[in-house]
Design a protein around this motif. Structure first.
Motif, PDB file in Angstrom:
ATOM      1  N   LEU A 193       1.177  -0.993  -0.287  1.00 45.15           N
ATOM      2  CA  LEU A 193      -0.318  -0.173  -0.067  1.00 45.15           C
ATOM      3  C   LEU A 193       0.475   1.129   0.027  1.00 45.15           C
ATOM      4  N   SER A 194       1.953   1.438   0.741  1.00 50.04           N
ATOM      5  CA  SER A 194       2.775   2.345   1.532  1.00 50.04           C
ATOM      6  C   SER A 194       3.914   2.255   1.763  1.00 50.04           C
ATOM      7  N   SER A 195       4.759   3.764   1.915  1.00 50.82           N
ATOM      8  CA  SER A 195       5.821   2.777   3.153  1.00 50.82           C
ATOM      9  C   SER A 195       6.239   4.350   2.846  1.00 50.82           C
ATOM     10  N   ILE A 196       7.372   5.159   4.880  1.00 50.87           N
ATOM     11  CA  ILE A 196       7.642   5.702   5.329  1.00 50.87           C
ATOM     12  C   ILE A 196       8.652   5.909   5.057  1.00 50.87           C
ATOM     13  N   GLU A 197      10.243   6.337   4.850  1.00 54.51           N
ATOM     14  CA  GLU A 197      11.873   5.781   5.158  1.00 54.51           C
ATOM     15  C   GLU A 197      12.292   7.301   5.368  1.00 54.51           C
ATOM     16  N   GLU A 198      12.801   7.011   6.464  1.00 53.65           N
ATOM     17  CA  GLU A 198      13.994   9.054   6.129  1.00 53.65           C
ATOM     18  C   GLU A 198      15.558   8.133   6.032  1.00 53.65           C
ATOM     19  N   ILE A 241      -1.318   8.362   1.948  1.00 56.27           N
ATOM     20  CA  ILE A 241      -0.097   8.971   2.098  1.00 56.27           C
ATOM     21  C   ILE A 241      -0.598  10.144   3.462  1.00 56.27           C
ATOM     22  N   ALA A 242      -1.429   9.792   4.049  1.00 58.71           N
ATOM     23  CA  ALA A 242      -1.681  10.183   5.728  1.00 58.71           C
ATOM     24  C   ALA A 242      -1.371   9.971   6.681  1.00 58.71           C
ATOM     25  N   HIS A 243      -2.088   8.415   6.527  1.00 64.79           N
ATOM     26  CA  HIS A 243      -0.758   6.991   7.101  1.00 64.79           C
ATOM     27  C   HIS A 243       0.355   7.188   7.258  1.00 64.79           C
ATOM     28  N   GLU A 244       0.626   7.224   6.154  1.00 67.53           N
ATOM     29  CA  GLU A 244       2.477   7.641   6.468  1.00 67.53           C
ATOM     30  C   GLU A 244       2.419   8.694   7.180  1.00 67.53           C
ATOM     31  N   LEU A 245       1.619   9.838   6.679  1.00 68.12           N
ATOM     32  CA  LEU A 245       2.374  11.329   7.293  1.00 68.12           C
ATOM     33  C   LEU A 245       2.091  10.739   8.715  1.00 68.12           C
ATOM     34  N   ALA A 246       0.859  10.094   9.297  1.00 65.52           N
ATOM     35  CA  ALA A 246       0.586  10.017  10.893  1.00 65.52           C
ATOM     36  C   ALA A 246       1.872   9.237  11.495  1.00 65.52           C
ATOM     37  N   HIS A 247       2.630   8.764  10.961  1.00 65.80           N
ATOM     38  CA  HIS A 247       3.897   7.650  11.263  1.00 65.80           C
ATOM     39  C   HIS A 247       4.594   8.737  11.433  1.00 65.80           C
ATOM     40  N   TYR A 248       4.991  10.109  10.423  1.00 60.18           N
ATOM     41  CA  TYR A 248       6.158  10.954  10.514  1.00 60.18           C
ATOM     42  C   TYR A 248       5.299  11.640  11.714  1.00 60.18           C
ATOM     43  N   PHE A 249       4.693  12.535  11.920  1.00 62.33           N
ATOM     44  CA  PHE A 249       3.730  13.030  13.106  1.00 62.33           C
ATOM     45  C   PHE A 249       4.202  12.205  14.388  1.00 62.33           C
ATOM     46  N   LEU A 250       4.000  11.651  14.341  1.00 61.15           N
ATOM     47  CA  LEU A 250       3.937  10.697  15.905  1.00 61.15           C
ATOM     48  C   LEU A 250       5.228   9.924  16.375  1.00 61.15           C
ATOM     49  N   GLY A 251       6.097  10.441  15.226  1.00 56.77           N
ATOM     50  CA  GLY A 251       7.811  10.302  15.826  1.00 56.77           C
ATOM     51  C   GLY A 251       7.594   8.883  15.693  1.00 56.77           C
ATOM     52  N   HIS A 252       7.053   8.267  14.918  1.00 59.74           N
ATOM     53  CA  HIS A 252       7.542   6.268  14.977  1.00 59.74           C
ATOM     54  C   HIS A 252       9.413   6.332  14.395  1.00 59.74           C
ATOM     55  N   LEU A 253       9.182   7.736  13.055  1.00 60.34           N
ATOM     56  CA  LEU A 253      10.541   7.072  12.255  1.00 60.34           C
ATOM     57  C   LEU A 253      12.084   7.092  13.270  1.00 60.34           C
ATOM     58  N   LYS A 254      11.757   7.581  15.142  1.00 62.02           N
ATOM     59  CA  LYS A 254      12.386   7.863  15.750  1.00 62.02           C
ATOM     60  C   LYS A 254      12.653   6.136  15.965  1.00 62.02           C
ATOM     61  N   LYS A 255      11.890   5.760  16.348  1.00 62.41           N
ATOM     62  CA  LYS A 255      11.885   3.586  16.768  1.00 62.41           C
ATOM     63  C   LYS A 255      12.256   3.176  15.599  1.00 62.41           C
ATOM     64  N   LYS A 314      13.655   3.444  11.097  1.00 59.52           N
ATOM     65  CA  LYS A 314      13.813   4.525  10.054  1.00 59.52           C
ATOM     66  C   LYS A 314      13.105   4.036   8.859  1.00 59.52           C
ATOM     67  N   THR A 315      11.902   2.836   8.937  1.00 61.65           N
ATOM     68  CA  THR A 315      11.316   2.622   7.495  1.00 61.65           C
ATOM     69  C   THR A 315       9.705   1.761   7.411  1.00 61.65           C
ATOM     70  N   TYR A 316       8.475   1.763   7.603  1.00 56.59           N
ATOM     71  CA  TYR A 316       8.151   1.307   7.891  1.00 56.59           C
ATOM     72  C   TYR A 316       7.230   0.946   6.089  1.00 56.59           C
ATOM     73  N   GLU A 317       6.733   0.106   6.008  1.00 55.49           N
ATOM     74  CA  GLU A 317       6.119  -0.311   4.898  1.00 55.49           C
ATOM     75  C   GLU A 317       4.342  -1.144   4.844  1.00 55.49           C
ATOM     76  N   ASP A 318       3.851  -0.738   5.172  1.00 54.28           N
ATOM     77  CA  ASP A 318       2.555  -0.832   5.136  1.00 54.28           C
ATOM     78  C   ASP A 318       1.825  -1.390   3.916  1.00 54.28           C
ATOM     79  N   VAL A 319       1.082  -3.396   4.549  1.00 59.39           N
ATOM     80  CA  VAL A 319       0.729  -4.175   3.370  1.00 59.39           C
ATOM     81  C   VAL A 319      -1.076  -3.812   3.843  1.00 59.39           C
ATOM     82  N   GLU A 320      -2.412  -4.598   3.294  1.00 61.09           N
ATOM     83  CA  GLU A 320      -3.407  -5.189   3.165  1.00 61.09           C
ATOM     84  C   GLU A 320      -3.058  -5.700   4.648  1.00 61.09           C
ATOM     85  N   GLY A 321      -4.536  -4.961   5.491  1.00 55.57           N
ATOM     86  CA  GLY A 321      -4.602  -5.614   6.560  1.00 55.57           C
ATOM     87  C   GLY A 321      -3.920  -4.467   7.255  1.00 55.57           C
ATOM     88  N   ASN A 322      -2.926  -3.376   7.237  1.00 60.41           N
ATOM     89  CA  ASN A 322      -2.517  -2.955   8.047  1.00 60.41           C
ATOM     90  C   ASN A 322      -3.536  -1.918   8.127  1.00 60.41           C
TER      91      ASN A 322
END
Length: 142
Positions: free
Chosen positions: A26-31, A54-68, A70-78
């Motif tokens: 579905l999507s991913s975010i990476e620093e 896109i909003a879901h990945e922005l949420a990972h960013y705003f929630l500070g999840h990238l501090k834990k 550096k990459t989140y990849e989302d697939v069906e079901g997440n």
């Protein structure tokens, strides 16, 4: 009246890229090492699904999840409100808040007298399921 996700990403210096991948992605975010944040979303998704991704990945960013991590990849079901992973559930909730600001939906209901879930969802460019979730969250429906 809908949320401009690209403007939010641009303000934060986040690049958004469409990628063509298999249907499970579905999507991913990476620093990266230099602190550059990139969101990728599956270009084959329907438009409303892309916006949620896109909003879901922005949420990972705003929630500070990238501090834990550096990459989140989302697939069906997440992108399910019943997902067991707390981090994904938090991102889903904030994604709905990003896409459907409380003040905007209340304005549409109270001032514009739009009561149809379908119409509200169309205006905000979200799924009816996301709109129902938001309406329940702000106690506008049971």
């Amino acid at each position: 009246m809908f949320t401009n996700l690209r403007a939010i990403a641009d303000k934060e210096g986040i690049e958004i890229k469409a990628v063509k991948k298999d249907n499970a992605f579905l999507s991913s975010i990476e620093e990266d090492r230099n602190g550059k944040v990139t969101i990728c979303y599956n270009s084959t998704l329907p438009e409303k699904r892309k916006r949620f991704a896109i909003a879901h990945e922005l949420a990972h960013y705003f929630l500070g999840h990238l501090k834990k991590r550096k990459t989140y990849e989302d697939v069906e079901g997440n992108f399910n409100s019943n997902v067991s992973d707390v981090v994904e559930r938090e991102a889903n909730e904030l994604a709905i808040d990003i896409l459907i600001p409380k003040k905007t939906v209340e304005y549409l209901i109270d001032e514009k007298e739009i009561f149809s879930v379908k119409k509200l969802a169309e205006i905000m460019k979200v799924s009816e399921a996301a709109m129902v979730h938001k309406l329940k969250k702000i106690r506008r429906v049971k």
